[in-house]
Design a protein around this motif. Structure first.
Motif, PDB file in Angstrom:
ATOM      1  N   GLN A 414     -21.434  40.170   4.366  1.00 16.68           N
ATOM      2  CA  GLN A 414     -21.615  39.100   3.382  1.00 16.68           C
ATOM      3  C   GLN A 414     -21.107  37.747   3.882  1.00 16.68           C
ATOM      4  O   GLN A 414     -21.704  36.718   3.587  1.00 16.68           O
ATOM      5  N   THR A 415     -20.012  37.763   4.626  1.00 17.65           N
ATOM      6  CA  THR A 415     -19.406  36.511   5.102  1.00 17.65           C
ATOM      7  C   THR A 415     -19.091  36.620   6.586  1.00 17.65           C
ATOM      8  O   THR A 415     -18.493  37.605   7.026  1.00 17.65           O
ATOM      9  N   ILE A 416     -19.494  35.599   7.351  1.00 17.03           N
ATOM     10  CA  ILE A 416     -19.138  35.535   8.762  1.00 17.03           C
ATOM     11  C   ILE A 416     -18.608  34.139   9.073  1.00 17.03           C
ATOM     12  O   ILE A 416     -19.208  33.132   8.689  1.00 17.03           O
ATOM     13  N   ASN A 417     -17.453  34.084   9.711  1.00 16.22           N
ATOM     14  CA  ASN A 417     -16.820  32.807  10.055  1.00 16.22           C
ATOM     15  C   ASN A 417     -16.866  32.638  11.574  1.00 16.22           C
ATOM     16  O   ASN A 417     -16.205  33.363  12.311  1.00 16.22           O
ATOM     17  N   LEU A 418     -17.657  31.665  12.021  1.00 14.10           N
ATOM     18  CA  LEU A 418     -17.841  31.387  13.448  1.00 14.10           C
ATOM     19  C   LEU A 418     -17.348  29.990  13.815  1.00 14.10           C
ATOM     20  O   LEU A 418     -17.690  29.458  14.869  1.00 14.10           O
ATOM     21  N   SER A 419     -16.553  29.390  12.958  1.00 12.66           N
ATOM     22  CA  SER A 419     -16.084  28.023  13.187  1.00 12.66           C
ATOM     23  C   SER A 419     -15.267  27.920  14.474  1.00 12.66           C
ATOM     24  O   SER A 419     -14.641  28.886  14.910  1.00 12.66           O
ATOM     25  N   PHE A 420     -15.295  26.742  15.092  1.00 11.52           N
ATOM     26  CA  PHE A 420     -14.521  26.463  16.302  1.00 11.52           C
ATOM     27  C   PHE A 420     -14.853  27.448  17.428  1.00 11.52           C
ATOM     28  O   PHE A 420     -13.972  28.101  17.972  1.00 11.52           O
ATOM     29  N   ASN A 421     -16.135  27.570  17.742  1.00 11.64           N
ATOM     30  CA  ASN A 421     -16.593  28.329  18.893  1.00 11.64           C
ATOM     31  C   ASN A 421     -17.469  27.414  19.741  1.00 11.64           C
ATOM     32  O   ASN A 421     -17.259  26.192  19.742  1.00 11.64           O
ATOM     33  N   ARG A 422     -18.467  27.961  20.432  1.00 13.96           N
ATOM     34  CA  ARG A 422     -19.266  27.156  21.358  1.00 13.96           C
ATOM     35  C   ARG A 422     -20.765  27.352  21.144  1.00 13.96           C
ATOM     36  O   ARG A 422     -21.548  27.271  22.081  1.00 13.96           O
ATOM     37  N   PHE A 423     -21.162  27.613  19.909  1.00  6.43           N
ATOM     38  CA  PHE A 423     -22.577  27.827  19.614  1.00  6.43           C
ATOM     39  C   PHE A 423     -23.354  26.517  19.675  1.00  6.43           C
ATOM     40  O   PHE A 423     -22.903  25.496  19.149  1.00  6.43           O
ATOM     41  N   LYS A 424     -24.522  26.555  20.303  1.00  8.93           N
ATOM     42  CA  LYS A 424     -25.398  25.384  20.372  1.00  8.93           C
ATOM     43  C   LYS A 424     -26.587  25.495  19.427  1.00  8.93           C
ATOM     44  O   LYS A 424     -27.261  24.499  19.149  1.00  8.93           O
ATOM     45  N   VAL A 425     -26.849  26.694  18.960  1.00 11.00           N
ATOM     46  CA  VAL A 425     -27.866  26.920  17.927  1.00 11.00           C
ATOM     47  C   VAL A 425     -27.301  27.930  16.947  1.00 11.00           C
ATOM     48  O   VAL A 425     -26.361  28.667  17.254  1.00 11.00           O
ATOM     49  N   LEU A 426     -27.866  27.964  15.751  1.00 16.04           N
ATOM     50  CA  LEU A 426     -27.486  28.992  14.804  1.00 16.04           C
ATOM     51  C   LEU A 426     -27.982  30.329  15.359  1.00 16.04           C
ATOM     52  O   LEU A 426     -29.172  30.482  15.624  1.00 16.04           O
ATOM     53  N   PRO A 427     -27.089  31.306  15.581  1.00 14.37           N
ATOM     54  CA  PRO A 427     -27.499  32.563  16.217  1.00 14.37           C
ATOM     55  C   PRO A 427     -28.685  33.215  15.503  1.00 14.37           C
ATOM     56  O   PRO A 427     -28.673  33.384  14.283  1.00 14.37           O
ATOM     57  N   GLU A 428     -29.696  33.593  16.282  1.00 16.57           N
ATOM     58  CA  GLU A 428     -30.933  34.155  15.746  1.00 16.57           C
ATOM     59  C   GLU A 428     -30.680  35.383  14.882  1.00 16.57           C
ATOM     60  O   GLU A 428     -31.327  35.576  13.840  1.00 16.57           O
ATOM     61  N   VAL A 429     -29.737  36.218  15.275  1.00 13.46           N
ATOM     62  CA  VAL A 429     -29.521  37.467  14.553  1.00 13.46           C
ATOM     63  C   VAL A 429     -29.086  37.248  13.111  1.00 13.46           C
ATOM     64  O   VAL A 429     -29.340  38.082  12.235  1.00 13.46           O
ATOM     65  N   LEU A 430     -28.457  36.117  12.829  1.00 17.83           N
ATOM     66  CA  LEU A 430     -27.988  35.862  11.461  1.00 17.83           C
ATOM     67  C   LEU A 430     -29.142  35.779  10.471  1.00 17.83           C
ATOM     68  O   LEU A 430     -28.993  36.155   9.304  1.00 17.83           O
ATOM     69  N   TYR A 431     -30.298  35.282  10.930  1.00 17.28           N
ATOM     70  CA  TYR A 431     -31.465  35.211  10.048  1.00 17.28           C
ATOM     71  C   TYR A 431     -31.931  36.600   9.613  1.00 17.28           C
ATOM     72  O   TYR A 431     -32.657  36.745   8.631  1.00 17.28           O
ATOM     73  N   PRO A 451     -35.300  26.285   9.360  1.00 16.61           N
ATOM     74  CA  PRO A 451     -35.281  26.306   7.892  1.00 16.61           C
ATOM     75  C   PRO A 451     -36.239  27.343   7.302  1.00 16.61           C
ATOM     76  O   PRO A 451     -36.009  27.848   6.209  1.00 16.61           O
ATOM     77  N   GLN A 452     -37.327  27.664   8.015  1.00 18.61           N
ATOM     78  CA  GLN A 452     -38.279  28.653   7.503  1.00 18.61           C
ATOM     79  C   GLN A 452     -37.637  30.034   7.456  1.00 18.61           C
ATOM     80  O   GLN A 452     -37.775  30.770   6.469  1.00 18.61           O
ATOM     81  N   GLU A 458     -32.250  35.115   1.024  1.00 16.51           N
ATOM     82  CA  GLU A 458     -32.192  34.851  -0.420  1.00 16.51           C
ATOM     83  C   GLU A 458     -30.786  34.942  -1.000  1.00 16.51           C
ATOM     84  O   GLU A 458     -30.548  34.463  -2.104  1.00 16.51           O
ATOM     85  N   ASN A 459     -29.862  35.579  -0.285  1.00 17.39           N
ATOM     86  CA  ASN A 459     -28.492  35.707  -0.804  1.00 17.39           C
ATOM     87  C   ASN A 459     -27.549  34.639  -0.270  1.00 17.39           C
ATOM     88  O   ASN A 459     -26.387  34.572  -0.687  1.00 17.39           O
ATOM     89  N   LEU A 460     -28.047  33.798   0.652  1.00 15.82           N
ATOM     90  CA  LEU A 460     -27.164  32.809   1.283  1.00 15.82           C
ATOM     91  C   LEU A 460     -26.793  31.712   0.290  1.00 15.82           C
ATOM     92  O   LEU A 460     -27.650  30.968  -0.184  1.00 15.82           O
ATOM     93  N   LEU A 477     -35.302  22.439   4.844  1.00 14.85           N
ATOM     94  CA  LEU A 477     -34.060  23.077   4.412  1.00 14.85           C
ATOM     95  C   LEU A 477     -33.873  22.930   2.904  1.00 14.85           C
ATOM     96  O   LEU A 477     -33.184  23.722   2.275  1.00 14.85           O
ATOM     97  N   GLY A 478     -34.518  21.909   2.346  1.00 16.53           N
ATOM     98  CA  GLY A 478     -34.444  21.700   0.898  1.00 16.53           C
ATOM     99  C   GLY A 478     -35.027  22.840   0.095  1.00 16.53           C
ATOM    100  O   GLY A 478     -34.755  22.981  -1.106  1.00 16.53           O
ATOM    101  N   ASN A 479     -35.846  23.685   0.727  1.00 14.38           N
ATOM    102  CA  ASN A 479     -36.438  24.833   0.038  1.00 14.38           C
ATOM    103  C   ASN A 479     -35.485  26.015  -0.075  1.00 14.38           C
ATOM    104  O   ASN A 479     -35.816  27.013  -0.706  1.00 14.38           O
ATOM    105  N   CYS A 480     -34.324  25.916   0.553  1.00 12.98           N
ATOM    106  CA  CYS A 480     -33.334  27.002   0.477  1.00 12.98           C
ATOM    107  C   CYS A 480     -32.556  26.870  -0.830  1.00 12.98           C
ATOM    108  O   CYS A 480     -31.388  26.466  -0.854  1.00 12.98           O
TER     109      CYS A 480
END
Length: 518
Positions: A414-431, A451-452, A458-460, A477-480
């Protein structure tokens, strides 16, 4: 203008013509003249490395110019000039502010966000009329106690600095309504915070707080402190328990995401602010806080000095705790201590781990909460992906730049905290994890998101993208519409502008939807 005559007398007009010549390219005379009429001066984004003298002396020099008949035409009568009340010097390269700011005693707004300030001058105490002070996104390490003398201050914005402690005396800020201290290095806040009777909004997110001031914990059933507080953001800290008396505060919004909370079940937190407050109130004893209200975490979770493994925490709290040891490996005896006991939470944070221990897989049938924050992890192994009952995962402050596709098997996360790391894109697996409700990925280098694909989540409800490298926010992103909290501050995009962001998530989403190409 008479109020400034005494100030003018203190500082002679030495070097006045030279200063005016040097400053004219940075601050055109037309801008100064307009500011003298309106009382407002905006010098944002002018590449200034220091504040020109003509700005500090904008009202002092009026008198001197009038006496010498300089620069005043018939249409610019000196007695019609007004004191400067609003000064904006944001988005420059200032490293220091001069004590000359005392020459602007009429200021009600001082905005110096996004500079390189490491301190504030003690003369700031003389700005007795100041109502709003914005020093966010600087490099402040210390907040001078003189700030607490600003009796009329209503808004104090100190987010995104390097503050590790705060001065006492905050109780003097009796008019303060809005206080933002998010994204600093605070491990504690002064007890005097509880005396801020006008405070409506308090943001303490993304610090290193372990608990709230004892003054709040000592409150009984009747509220005598913080009567006006409506919004309290405690997200992304190290808070393991909340004082039950917090339930008596008149909060409309309470953010707790990203904390290793042990005393409140996650399903209660997920139900929202009012359910959390209701739960806390239900735990208050008639005679006020007792041992059960305030002490379980310190007694059950603190390791005795002679013991390496907190067996009591395993038995009583179902917690396997080996945190803050600065170790590079988790000893086998830690896992051996579990024996036949059920463990639902694991805390290995604040160590020097380069790898997640493989034996964590032994807990896959029961563990739902894992904290591996503040380590040196550069990858996520298959073993972690096998914890199929996992609902909360804290990986902040590591060296991660990707997540494995195998994390799709975390079908309850339900919750994942990835703050203060080195990601350059939102990890694909999270989608592809449909149960996710909160993604905290601030302070990385994220430059894009899809955004698509996000619309399908739907739970985010919470997406924290603060302090990344987003050059643009895709209108789609406004459609989220499931998002309740969307945090975008600290990115280099130009739109939406700050004024839109300040209106909140709903306004931002509406703004984005209106800009979707038809």
């Amino acid at each position: 203008m008479s109020r400034l005559q005494g100030v003018a007398g203190q500082g002679p007009r030495r070097g006045f013509r030279a200063e005016r010549a040097d400053d004219i390219t940075a601050v055109p005379q037309g801008l100064l003249k307009a500011a003298r009429k309106s009382g407002q001066l905006n010098l944002s984004g002018r590449n200034l490395s220091e504040v020109p003298q003509c700005v500090w002396r904008i009202n002092v020099d009026v008198l001197e110019e009038a006496n010498q008949n300089l620069l005043f035409s018939a249409a610019e009568r000196w007695w019609e000039q007004t004191d400067l009340t609003k000064l904006v010097i944001s988005n420059n390269k200032l490293q220091v502010l001069s004590d000359d700011l005392r020459l602007l005693p009429a200021l009600t707004v001082l905005d110096i966000h996004d500079n390189q300030l490491t301190s504030l001058p003690s003369a700031i105490r003389e700005l007795e009329n100041l109502q709003k002070l914005n020093v966010s996104h600087n490099k402040l390490k210390i907040l001078p106690e003189e700030v607490t003398n600003l009796k009329n201050l209503k808004g104090l914005y100190l987010q995104h600095n390097e503050l590790s402690c705060l001065p006492e005396g905050f109780e003097q800020l009796s008019s303060l309504e809005d206080l933002d201290l998010s994204n600093n290095l605070l491990t504690a806040v002064p007890g005097s915070f509880s005396s801020l009777s006008s405070l409506m909004r308090l943001n303490l997110s993304s610090n290193q707080l372990k608990n709230l001031p004892a003054e709040i914990s000592r409150m009984k059933n009747e509220i005598t402190l913080l009567q006006s507080l409506e919004r309290l953001d405690l997200s992304n800290n190290d808070i393991s328990s909340l004082p039950c008396s917090l339930g008596n505060l008149p909060l409309k919004f309470l953010a707790l995401e990203g904390n290793p909370l042990r005393t409140i079940r996650r399903e209660i937190i997920n139900k929202g602010t009012q359910e959390v407050l209701k739960y806390l109130r239900s735990k208050i004893k008639d005679d006020g806080p007792t041992h059960n209200d305030s002490a379980p975490d310190t007694t059950a979770m603190t390791l005795p000095s002679e013991s390496r493994v907190n067996v009591h925490a395993i038995v009583a709290l179902k917690l396997l705790d080996y945190s803050d040891k600065q170790t590079t490996l988790i000893p086998d005896e830690v896992f051996d201590a579990v024996k036949s006991n059920v463990v639902t939470s694991v805390n290995f944070s604040k160590n020097q781990l380069c790898e997640i221990p493989k034996r964590i897989m032994e807990l896959k049938e029961t563990v739902s909460d894992v904290n591996l924050g503040f380590n040196k992890l550069s990858f996520v192994p298959l073993e972690l992906c096998m914890l199929q009952k996992l609902t909360f995962l804290d990986l902040r402050n590591n060296f991660l730049n990707s997540l494995p596709e195998d994390m799709k098997s975390l079908i309850r996360l339900q919750t994942i905290n990835l703050s203060f790391n080195r990601f350059k894109v939102l990890p694909e697996v999270l989608y592809h994890i449909p149960t996710l409700e909160s993604i905290l990925i601030s302070n990385n280098q994220v430059g894009s998101l899809d955004p698509q694909k996000m619309k399908m989540m739907e739970n985010l409800m919470t997406l924290d993208l603060q302090n990344n490298d987003l050059l643009q926010i895709p209108p789609e992103l406004g459609n989220c519409v499931s998002l309740r909290t969307l945090l975008l501050d600290g990115n280099p995009f130009r739109v939406p502008r700050a004024a839109i962001l300040m209106k909140g998530t709903a306004a931002v989403l509406e703004y984005l939807r209106d800009r979707i190409p038809t």
